[in-house]
Design a protein around this motif. Structure first.
Motif, PDB file in Angstrom:
ATOM      1  N   GLN A   2      28.247   0.318  25.421  1.00 39.78           N
ATOM      2  CA  GLN A   2      27.727  -0.989  25.814  1.00 39.78           C
ATOM      3  C   GLN A   2      26.216  -1.053  25.627  1.00 39.78           C
ATOM      4  O   GLN A   2      25.492  -0.079  25.835  1.00 39.78           O
ATOM      5  N   ASP A   3      25.739  -2.226  25.223  1.00 36.52           N
ATOM      6  CA  ASP A   3      24.312  -2.465  25.119  1.00 36.52           C
ATOM      7  C   ASP A   3      23.916  -3.477  26.182  1.00 36.52           C
ATOM      8  O   ASP A   3      24.722  -4.310  26.596  1.00 36.52           O
ATOM      9  N   LEU A  80      21.696  -7.486  34.118  1.00 35.76           N
ATOM     10  CA  LEU A  80      21.799  -6.970  32.759  1.00 35.76           C
ATOM     11  C   LEU A  80      22.791  -7.812  31.959  1.00 35.76           C
ATOM     12  O   LEU A  80      23.948  -7.965  32.348  1.00 35.76           O
ATOM     13  N   ARG A  81      22.311  -8.351  30.848  1.00 36.38           N
ATOM     14  CA  ARG A  81      23.168  -9.142  29.963  1.00 36.38           C
ATOM     15  C   ARG A  81      23.891  -8.212  29.002  1.00 36.38           C
ATOM     16  O   ARG A  81      23.301  -7.294  28.436  1.00 36.38           O
ATOM     17  N   GLU A 175      22.464   7.652  32.855  1.00 34.99           N
ATOM     18  CA  GLU A 175      23.052   8.181  31.622  1.00 34.99           C
ATOM     19  C   GLU A 175      24.577   8.040  31.645  1.00 34.99           C
ATOM     20  O   GLU A 175      25.176   7.592  30.656  1.00 34.99           O
ATOM     21  N   ARG A 176      25.198   8.412  32.756  1.00 40.50           N
ATOM     22  CA  ARG A 176      26.661   8.377  32.847  1.00 40.50           C
ATOM     23  C   ARG A 176      27.198   6.956  32.963  1.00 40.50           C
ATOM     24  O   ARG A 176      28.151   6.579  32.280  1.00 40.50           O
ATOM     25  N   ALA A 177      26.602   6.167  33.855  1.00 36.23           N
ATOM     26  CA  ALA A 177      27.169   4.867  34.190  1.00 36.23           C
ATOM     27  C   ALA A 177      26.841   3.786  33.170  1.00 36.23           C
ATOM     28  O   ALA A 177      27.683   2.929  32.886  1.00 36.23           O
ATOM     29  N   LEU A 178      25.629   3.813  32.601  1.00 35.90           N
ATOM     30  CA  LEU A 178      25.202   2.718  31.728  1.00 35.90           C
ATOM     31  C   LEU A 178      24.808   3.175  30.326  1.00 35.90           C
ATOM     32  O   LEU A 178      24.379   2.359  29.515  1.00 35.90           O
ATOM     33  N   GLY A 179      24.946   4.462  30.054  1.00 31.60           N
ATOM     34  CA  GLY A 179      24.657   4.947  28.709  1.00 31.60           C
ATOM     35  C   GLY A 179      23.190   4.982  28.354  1.00 31.60           C
ATOM     36  O   GLY A 179      22.829   4.975  27.171  1.00 31.60           O
ATOM     37  N   PHE A 180      22.295   5.018  29.363  1.00 29.92           N
ATOM     38  CA  PHE A 180      20.862   5.111  29.096  1.00 29.92           C
ATOM     39  C   PHE A 180      20.530   6.505  28.560  1.00 29.92           C
ATOM     40  O   PHE A 180      21.307   7.442  28.681  1.00 29.92           O
ATOM     41  N   GLY A 202      17.872   1.808  27.843  1.00 22.73           N
ATOM     42  CA  GLY A 202      19.183   1.439  27.335  1.00 22.73           C
ATOM     43  C   GLY A 202      19.331   1.810  25.876  1.00 22.73           C
ATOM     44  O   GLY A 202      18.357   2.082  25.177  1.00 22.73           O
ATOM     45  N   ALA A 203      20.571   1.803  25.395  1.00 25.08           N
ATOM     46  CA  ALA A 203      20.864   2.289  24.047  1.00 25.08           C
ATOM     47  C   ALA A 203      20.050   1.599  22.975  1.00 25.08           C
ATOM     48  O   ALA A 203      19.617   2.219  22.000  1.00 25.08           O
ATOM     49  N   ALA A 204      19.803   0.291  23.107  1.00 23.61           N
ATOM     50  CA  ALA A 204      19.056  -0.461  22.100  1.00 23.61           C
ATOM     51  C   ALA A 204      17.577  -0.593  22.438  1.00 23.61           C
ATOM     52  O   ALA A 204      16.826  -1.247  21.702  1.00 23.61           O
ATOM     53  N   GLY A 205      17.144   0.001  23.540  1.00 25.46           N
ATOM     54  CA  GLY A 205      15.734  -0.031  23.911  1.00 25.46           C
ATOM     55  C   GLY A 205      15.288  -1.305  24.583  1.00 25.46           C
ATOM     56  O   GLY A 205      14.084  -1.529  24.745  1.00 25.46           O
ATOM     57  N   ALA A 206      16.212  -2.165  25.025  1.00 22.63           N
ATOM     58  CA  ALA A 206      15.835  -3.450  25.605  1.00 22.63           C
ATOM     59  C   ALA A 206      15.633  -3.395  27.116  1.00 22.63           C
ATOM     60  O   ALA A 206      15.085  -4.335  27.690  1.00 22.63           O
ATOM     61  N   VAL A 207      16.066  -2.316  27.769  1.00 16.56           N
ATOM     62  CA  VAL A 207      15.897  -2.154  29.216  1.00 16.56           C
ATOM     63  C   VAL A 207      15.271  -0.793  29.459  1.00 16.56           C
ATOM     64  O   VAL A 207      15.815   0.234  29.028  1.00 16.56           O
ATOM     65  N   THR A 208      14.131  -0.777  30.141  1.00 12.29           N
ATOM     66  CA  THR A 208      13.409   0.472  30.369  1.00 12.29           C
ATOM     67  C   THR A 208      13.057   0.608  31.843  1.00 12.29           C
ATOM     68  O   THR A 208      12.502  -0.315  32.444  1.00 12.29           O
TER      69      THR A 208
END
Length: 353
Positions: A2-3, A80-81, A175-180, A202-208
């Protein structure tokens, strides 16, 4: 995987009119919507890609009532969208997240009305709502700026203070719950005080999130004081990006926003530390902006003086000119700036690498 993107930030406030007035008059946020129910009133403010929801509870039934009693005004939710709320929610719960609200479908009337929402627990009392729009509104259009320069664009990051010993488990949770993923880690020493900091994204770098815990082997400092006054973990500051930090500081200062000050010696010695290409040093000096850089380019930032009664929340203006990381000088500068502000001073000591 998920992103996620930041959809909005919800702040619980004790006085809705006063809180909204500050954002409108000082930070130029237009009012996008208002709402009310039997137990709360809310104002939605939107500038660029930044959406803030200010909520005042009007009965003890609303969760904001307990939040305000414990923490005072502050960030209660980071929404989070995501394109698939149900999948994100299920993955998060499998990863150890607390289910706060099960996925629910909504009519989705209008481009800013979500079609599916859910919620999970984050850190402290902060909740992550999960928000899904239909295909035509997956990424809401930024608000019109009217041609202004030095505007605030988006949220760069959230700085989060955690209890000592909670940094590692919190990093692992995201890392586990949201894939950060971890993008930066540092132990920072300022005099007799120290802290540990890990940045997760986040995986795409949009949430830090910049996650911070005090070093219990050092003297108590600003992180300890935040945790004491806030009564637990929470958001210490939100960083807003700008296309021109010099102009942003000038405009916001004219509107009454107070920033931390930097002594002249910092700029006298700046050339020894970094070559500045984007702005004139005299302009940085006037704006009290701090400078750092990495392999990608330059970064300029400044921190507001906290106006919170408990001095537990403040904000940051940041301009990135290619810089992607969080340099040592910037994190240390933040710690020193807040430390001096916390003790009643208004000058930031010179920052050295």
């Amino acid at each position: 995987m998920q992103d996620f993107e930041v959809d909005h930030v919800e702040m619980y406030v004790g006085n809705l009119e006063e809180a909204a007035f500050g954002w409108v008059e000082k930070y130029d946020f237009p009012v996008a919507a208002t709402s009310r129910s039997a137990d709360h009133r809310s104002v939605t403010l939107r500038l660029g890609e930044i959406t803030l929801v200010l909520t005042e509870p009007t009965s003890d039934r609303h969760p904001g009532a307990a939040y305000l009693q414990t923490h005072g005004d502050g960030v209660a939710g980071i929404a989070l969208r995501t394109p698939d709320v149900t999948a994100a929610f299920e993955a998060a719960v499998r990863g150890g997240a607390t289910a706060v609200r099960e996925p629910a479908r909504h009519p989705g009337a209008g481009p800013r009305q979500p079609v599916v929402t859910a919620a999970i627990g984050g850190f402290g009392d902060v909740v992550h709502s999960l928000v899904q729009y239909d295909g035509t509104a997956a990424t809401p259009k930024p608000a019109d700026y009217g041609g202004r320069e030095g505007k605030l664009l988006a949220i760069d990051h959230f700085a989060v203070c955690l209890d000592a010993g909670d940094l590692g488990p919190t990093v692992a949770f995201y890392e586990r719950a949201l894939g950060f993923r971890q993008i930066f880690d540092e132990h920072i020493v300022v005099g007799a005080q120290a802290m540990n900091s890990t940045v997760v994204q986040g995986a795409a770098g949009a949430v830090t999130l910049t996650l911070i815990e005090p070093d219990m082997n050092a003297d108590p400092g600003q992180i300890d004081e935040f945790l004491k006054n806030h009564h637990g973990a929470g958001v210490q500051h939100i960083a807003f990006t700008s296309d021109n930090a010099v102009r942003a500081v000038r405009r916001l200062s004219q509107h009454g926003v107070e920033f931390l000050k930097t002594p002249a010696a910092y700029y006298d010695l700046l050339a020894r530390r970094i070559r500045v290409e984007t702005h004139e040093v005299d302009d940085l000096r006037t704006a009290n902006l701090l400078v750092d850089g990495d392999h990608g380019g330059e970064l300029f930032q400044i921190f507001t003086a906290s106006t919170h009664p408990r001095r537990t929340l403040f904000f940051e203006i940041i301009e990135r000119r290619g810089a992607e990381t969080f340099g040592s000088a910037n994190i240390k500068a933040l710690y020193e700036a807040v430390e001096l502000e916390r003790t009643g001073q208004r000058e930031l000591g010179a920052v050295r690498r």
